[in-house]
Enzyme design. Structure first.
Site, PDB file in Angstrom:
ATOM      1  CG  LEU A  91       8.740 -34.949  12.461  1.00 51.51           C
ATOM      2  CD1 LEU A  91       9.012 -34.277  11.122  1.00 51.51           C
ATOM      3  CD2 LEU A  91      10.005 -35.056  13.278  1.00 51.51           C
ATOM      4  CB  SER A  95      -6.348 -27.932  13.826  1.00 55.35           C
ATOM      5  OG  SER A  95      -5.844 -27.240  12.698  1.00 55.35           O
ATOM      6  CG  PHE A  96      -7.271 -28.967   9.644  1.00 55.17           C
ATOM      7  CD1 PHE A  96      -8.450 -29.216  10.319  1.00 55.17           C
ATOM      8  CD2 PHE A  96      -7.000 -27.674   9.244  1.00 55.17           C
ATOM      9  CE1 PHE A  96      -9.355 -28.202  10.594  1.00 55.17           C
ATOM     10  CE2 PHE A  96      -7.898 -26.647   9.508  1.00 55.17           C
ATOM     11  CZ  PHE A  96      -9.080 -26.905  10.192  1.00 55.17           C
ATOM     12  CG  ASP A 208      -2.410 -20.567  11.992  1.00 59.02           C
ATOM     13  OD1 ASP A 208      -2.558 -19.878  13.026  1.00 59.02           O
ATOM     14  OD2 ASP A 208      -2.450 -21.810  12.010  1.00 59.02           O
TER      15      ASP A 208
END
Length: 377
Positions: A91, A95-96, A208
């Site tokens: 999907l 970043s992690f 974020d």
């Protein structure tokens, strides 16, 4: 007793098994060093709605009262559900971690966020999301179904959102988001933030906010997700420092300069997201330079004609043009107040929610009047 919190106290030892707390509604034990079996008295706490046991060393069988909201899903089930984490089920990537669509053997659809353990920050991000999302409940937050963790694999299992992210919807070729859709989504996000900032025992700063972290369900209701760099601030804290970098373009100035994290920073990011939602321009769009940002571009338009910057997909109905302009002007004016340079001068998210609700009431009333005028006598 209805609320019990002993979070962040470095307490040790096991908890009593004979305690009677029939009226307990909220229990916060996180971030201590409790050991021994899970507290069995939870089984008798029939009114318990909020539970946070994270960052302890409990062992043994999980009481059914905890298991009611957490479904046990094994690694092998996730492998089958995602067809071995096939690219066809991917999907999105962050970043992690990477997020996959999955379907369990019983037909249940879910989203599986697999953390990239090659990055040192990924484990911290996984633990942060587990701590926050396991204990909060709100209709506009993505619900965590379970987690799967061992030395080599860590994943969160989340409810699946069939309409993807706000970012995907905004920038797709067949964009179908009208003013009402976008306003409703912004109200949903603001409502989730209001819960995090004011409706929970501990202040939670998301850190974020951006359109890719807003997911849409089958009814286009928005759900805020991705708490990987969020911060929990105790009652004595309204601000903290961090070295974690948020997303460029959305982070508040004081976050980028000094690493200052506060709920005012979330409000700034929310304001930028509102601007992007109604202009369909990213804050890092190539048209923006050091001399002109998304905020200044929108601010200049409010002094002239706001329709210069509004997404052209919103200008279809000429009969309603002036009412649409009035509505969007009000929304973007609010976004400007959310993004003031000084954190102390920004409005808080409670006020933002109330004003957005009033804007929606006025807009819907105008739409209803227009429909009645179009109807034959």
């Amino acid at each position: 007793m209805t609320i019990l919190s002993v979070m962040e106290n470095e307490l040790t030892g096991s908890l009593p098994s004979t305690t009677e707390l029939p009226n307990l509604e909220m229990l916060y034990l996180a971030d201590n060093n409790f050991s021994g079996p899970f507290p069995s008295f939870i089984t008798n706490a029939s009114k318990l709605s909020v539970l946070n046991l994270g960052l302890n060393s409990f062992s043994g069988i999980i009481p059914s009262a905890i298991g009611k909201s957490w479904r046990r899903i094994s690694y092998h089930e996730l492998v089958r559900a995602t067809d071995r984490f096939s690219e066809n089920n991917l999907l999105g990537k962050g970043s992690f971690g990477s997020v996959y669509k999955g379907r369990l053997d019983d037909g249940m659809e879910l989203a599986v966020k697999v953390f990239h353990l090659d990055f040192e920050e990924a484990v911290t991000s996984f633990e942060a999301e587990c701590e926050v999302m396991s204990s909060i409940r709100h209709r506009n937050l993505v619900k965590i179904i379970s987690c799967c963790s061992n030395d080599d694999f860590k994943a969160l299992i989340l409810e699946y959102m069939p309409n993807g992210s706000l970012e995907q919807c905004l920038y797709s070729d067949n964009n179908v988001l009208d003013i009402s859709h976008r306003l409703n989504i912004m109200i949903d996000v603001a409502s989730a933030l209001e819960y995090l900032h004011f409706g929970y025992l501990t202040l939670i700063v998301h850190c974020d906010l951006k359109p890719s972290n807003v997911l849409l369900d089958e009814n286009m209701v928005a759900h805020l997700t991705d708490f990987g760099i969020s911060k929990l601030l105790g009652e004595e804290k309204s601000m903290t420092q961090t070295q974690t970098l948020a997303t460029i373009g959305y982070m508040a100035p004081e976050y980028g300069r000094e690493g200052r994290v506060s709920k005012n920073g979330d409000v700034y990011s929310f304001g930028i997201m509102v601007m992007e939602t109604f202009t369909r321009k990213k804050p890092i769009d190539e048209i923006f330079t050091e001399e002109m940002s998304l905020r200044s571009w929108v601010g200049d338009s409010l002094c002239e004609t706001v329709m210069k910057v509004v997404d052209t997909n919103l200008l279809m109905d000429d009969e309603q043009f002036s009412k649409k302009e009035e509505c969007v002007s009000s929304i973007l004016s609010l976004a400007m107040e959310c993004t003031r340079e000084s954190p102390e001068e920004r409005i808080n998210i409670k006020e933002a929610v109330n004003r957005l609700l009033k804007i929606r009431v006025n807009f819907l009333a105008n739409e209803a009047m227009a429909r009645r005028r179009r109807q034959p006598n």
